[in-house]
Design a protein around this motif. Structure first.
Motif, PDB file in Angstrom:
ATOM      1  N   PRO A   1      78.221  52.426  56.770  1.00  0.00           N
ATOM      2  CA  PRO A   1      77.623  53.634  56.195  1.00  0.00           C
ATOM      3  C   PRO A   1      78.074  54.907  56.906  1.00  0.00           C
ATOM      4  O   PRO A   1      78.144  54.965  58.130  1.00  0.00           O
ATOM      5  N   SER A   2      78.392  55.913  56.097  1.00  0.00           N
ATOM      6  CA  SER A   2      78.842  57.201  56.617  1.00  0.00           C
ATOM      7  C   SER A   2      78.668  58.249  55.530  1.00  0.00           C
ATOM      8  O   SER A   2      79.059  58.023  54.378  1.00  0.00           O
ATOM      9  N   ALA A   3      78.121  59.396  55.914  1.00  0.00           N
ATOM     10  CA  ALA A   3      77.967  60.477  54.944  1.00  0.00           C
ATOM     11  C   ALA A   3      79.321  60.993  54.491  1.00  0.00           C
ATOM     12  O   ALA A   3      79.494  61.391  53.342  1.00  0.00           O
ATOM     13  N   SER A   4      80.308  60.968  55.384  1.00  0.00           N
ATOM     14  CA  SER A   4      81.616  61.507  55.049  1.00  0.00           C
ATOM     15  C   SER A   4      82.299  60.753  53.923  1.00  0.00           C
ATOM     16  O   SER A   4      83.023  61.324  53.131  1.00  0.00           O
ATOM     17  N   ILE A   5      82.103  59.449  53.863  1.00  0.00           N
ATOM     18  CA  ILE A   5      82.784  58.632  52.870  1.00  0.00           C
ATOM     19  C   ILE A   5      81.803  58.113  51.810  1.00  0.00           C
ATOM     20  O   ILE A   5      82.137  57.239  51.002  1.00  0.00           O
ATOM     21  N   ALA A   6      80.621  58.718  51.791  1.00  0.00           N
ATOM     22  CA  ALA A   6      79.562  58.288  50.869  1.00  0.00           C
ATOM     23  C   ALA A   6      79.980  58.289  49.401  1.00  0.00           C
ATOM     24  O   ALA A   6      79.579  57.381  48.666  1.00  0.00           O
ATOM     25  N   PRO A   7      80.761  59.265  48.922  1.00  0.00           N
ATOM     26  CA  PRO A   7      81.114  59.208  47.494  1.00  0.00           C
ATOM     27  C   PRO A   7      81.868  57.927  47.119  1.00  0.00           C
ATOM     28  O   PRO A   7      81.670  57.390  46.023  1.00  0.00           O
ATOM     29  N   ILE A   8      82.700  57.436  47.999  1.00  0.00           N
ATOM     30  CA  ILE A   8      83.431  56.194  47.704  1.00  0.00           C
ATOM     31  C   ILE A   8      82.502  54.995  47.838  1.00  0.00           C
ATOM     32  O   ILE A   8      82.520  54.082  47.009  1.00  0.00           O
ATOM     33  N   ILE A   9      81.660  54.990  48.858  1.00  0.00           N
ATOM     34  CA  ILE A   9      80.679  53.915  49.007  1.00  0.00           C
ATOM     35  C   ILE A   9      79.769  53.862  47.779  1.00  0.00           C
ATOM     36  O   ILE A   9      79.533  52.790  47.211  1.00  0.00           O
ATOM     37  N   ASN A  10      79.266  55.021  47.369  1.00  0.00           N
ATOM     38  CA  ASN A  10      78.402  55.051  46.177  1.00  0.00           C
ATOM     39  C   ASN A  10      79.150  54.584  44.933  1.00  0.00           C
ATOM     40  O   ASN A  10      78.576  53.937  44.060  1.00  0.00           O
ATOM     41  N   GLY A  11      80.425  54.895  44.861  1.00  0.00           N
ATOM     42  CA  GLY A  11      81.226  54.459  43.719  1.00  0.00           C
ATOM     43  C   GLY A  11      81.375  52.949  43.651  1.00  0.00           C
ATOM     44  O   GLY A  11      81.264  52.351  42.567  1.00  0.00           O
ATOM     45  N   VAL A  12      81.602  52.303  44.794  1.00  0.00           N
ATOM     46  CA  VAL A  12      81.724  50.833  44.761  1.00  0.00           C
ATOM     47  C   VAL A  12      80.353  50.184  44.551  1.00  0.00           C
ATOM     48  O   VAL A  12      80.264  49.126  43.928  1.00  0.00           O
ATOM     49  N   LEU A  13      79.294  50.826  45.054  1.00  0.00           N
ATOM     50  CA  LEU A  13      77.944  50.299  44.771  1.00  0.00           C
ATOM     51  C   LEU A  13      77.633  50.394  43.276  1.00  0.00           C
ATOM     52  O   LEU A  13      77.055  49.471  42.698  1.00  0.00           O
ATOM     53  N   ASP A  14      78.033  51.500  42.644  1.00  0.00           N
ATOM     54  CA  ASP A  14      77.863  51.632  41.188  1.00  0.00           C
ATOM     55  C   ASP A  14      78.681  50.568  40.458  1.00  0.00           C
ATOM     56  O   ASP A  14      78.221  49.993  39.461  1.00  0.00           O
ATOM     57  N   ALA A  15      79.909  50.317  40.947  1.00  0.00           N
ATOM     58  CA  ALA A  15      80.766  49.294  40.324  1.00  0.00           C
ATOM     59  C   ALA A  15      80.116  47.912  40.433  1.00  0.00           C
ATOM     60  O   ALA A  15      80.173  47.114  39.500  1.00  0.00           O
ATOM     61  N   GLN A  16      79.465  47.651  41.568  1.00  0.00           N
ATOM     62  CA  GLN A  16      78.754  46.376  41.712  1.00  0.00           C
ATOM     63  C   GLN A  16      77.581  46.321  40.728  1.00  0.00           C
ATOM     64  O   GLN A  16      77.372  45.309  40.057  1.00  0.00           O
ATOM     65  N   ALA A  17      76.837  47.411  40.625  1.00  0.00           N
ATOM     66  CA  ALA A  17      75.692  47.441  39.703  1.00  0.00           C
ATOM     67  C   ALA A  17      76.132  47.254  38.257  1.00  0.00           C
ATOM     68  O   ALA A  17      75.390  46.679  37.445  1.00  0.00           O
ATOM     69  N   ASN A  18      77.339  47.715  37.948  1.00  0.00           N
ATOM     70  CA  ASN A  18      77.873  47.566  36.587  1.00  0.00           C
ATOM     71  C   ASN A  18      78.533  46.202  36.362  1.00  0.00           C
ATOM     72  O   ASN A  18      79.040  45.940  35.273  1.00  0.00           O
ATOM     73  N   GLY A  19      78.583  45.384  37.401  1.00  0.00           N
ATOM     74  CA  GLY A  19      79.203  44.067  37.279  1.00  0.00           C
ATOM     75  C   GLY A  19      80.711  44.071  37.457  1.00  0.00           C
ATOM     76  O   GLY A  19      81.374  43.065  37.200  1.00  0.00           O
ATOM     77  N   ASP A  20      81.271  45.189  37.944  1.00  0.00           N
ATOM     78  CA  ASP A  20      82.724  45.277  38.132  1.00  0.00           C
ATOM     79  C   ASP A  20      83.188  44.787  39.493  1.00  0.00           C
ATOM     80  O   ASP A  20      84.381  44.559  39.697  1.00  0.00           O
ATOM     81  N   LEU A  21      82.274  44.685  40.443  1.00  0.00           N
ATOM     82  CA  LEU A  21      82.572  44.124  41.765  1.00  0.00           C
ATOM     83  C   LEU A  21      81.497  43.078  42.063  1.00  0.00           C
ATOM     84  O   LEU A  21      80.313  43.327  41.827  1.00  0.00           O
ATOM     85  N   PRO A  22      81.888  41.924  42.603  1.00  0.00           N
ATOM     86  CA  PRO A  22      80.892  40.875  42.812  1.00  0.00           C
ATOM     87  C   PRO A  22      79.964  41.102  44.001  1.00  0.00           C
ATOM     88  O   PRO A  22      78.799  40.718  43.962  1.00  0.00           O
TER      89      PRO A  22
END
Length: 183
Positions: free
Chosen positions: A29-50
């Motif tokens: 976790p890091s605020a600096s890279i949060a947009p990318i972290i949030n993006g992969v978390l969204d991808a997981q929520a959408n079923g695009d990442l396991p």
């Protein structure tokens, strides 16, 4: 809604990670890279990442994601470049020594626009440290288009799989033309 070039770069990185179809994505976790972290978390929520999960330290990420190839799988790590100070022993004695392919995408600190005067001491030598341990490093910054960012991450992931070793992409977020871009 319009997006900034920085937001487009982040989206391209997330799409590239999803396109690599990793079995897991670990992040520190890091605020600096949060947009990318949030993006992969969204991808997981959408079923695009396991599987997307936080780890407490960078060497923990190397240990967990580095074990994926031992089971015929592939993983990605998202972190800050100053975390290589923690991860270097795990990278060299485990991932490099055992030819374990994994992709690390890390934002850089210490460059233009950096507000933390202490972080330069570890972040500036990171590319040379990684190169001296035979870990391939690819760098992207404000001179690259958003598409370049995605293509570099995708090719770096393919390079890791093809060469059976860890590969690092260093991403410098600072862009003086984008007021929302931060170091």
């Amino acid at each position: 809604m319009t997006t900034t070039i920085t937001q487009d770069r982040h989206a391209e990185v997330v799409d590239a990670i999803v396109g690599l179809a990793p079995d897991g994505v670990a992040y520190v976790p890091s605020a600096s890279i949060a947009p990318i972290i949030n993006g992969v978390l969204d991808a997981q929520a959408n079923g695009d990442l396991p599987l997307v999960y936080p780890v407490s330290r960078e060497e923990e990420a190397i240990g967990v994601v580095g074990a994926y190839p031992l089971a015929g799988k592939f993983g990605v790590i998202i972190m800050q470049d100053n975390g290589f100070g923690n991860a270097l022993t795990a990278l060299t004695t485990f991932a490099v020594s055992y030819h374990l392919p994994l992709l690390i995408v890390a934002n850089t600190r210490g460059g233009l626009g950096e507000y933390n005067s202490m972080i330069h001491s570890i972040s500036e030598p990171v590319p040379a440290l990684l190169t001296s341990t035979n870990i391939p490093v690819f760098r992207i910054d404000r001179r690259n288009t958003a598409e370049d960012w995605g293509a570099t991450v995708a090719e770096a992931g393919n390079h890791a799989r093809m060469t059976f070793r860890p590969v690092v992409v260093l991403m410098e977020f600072f862009d003086p033309k984008d007021a929302k871009a931060k170091a």
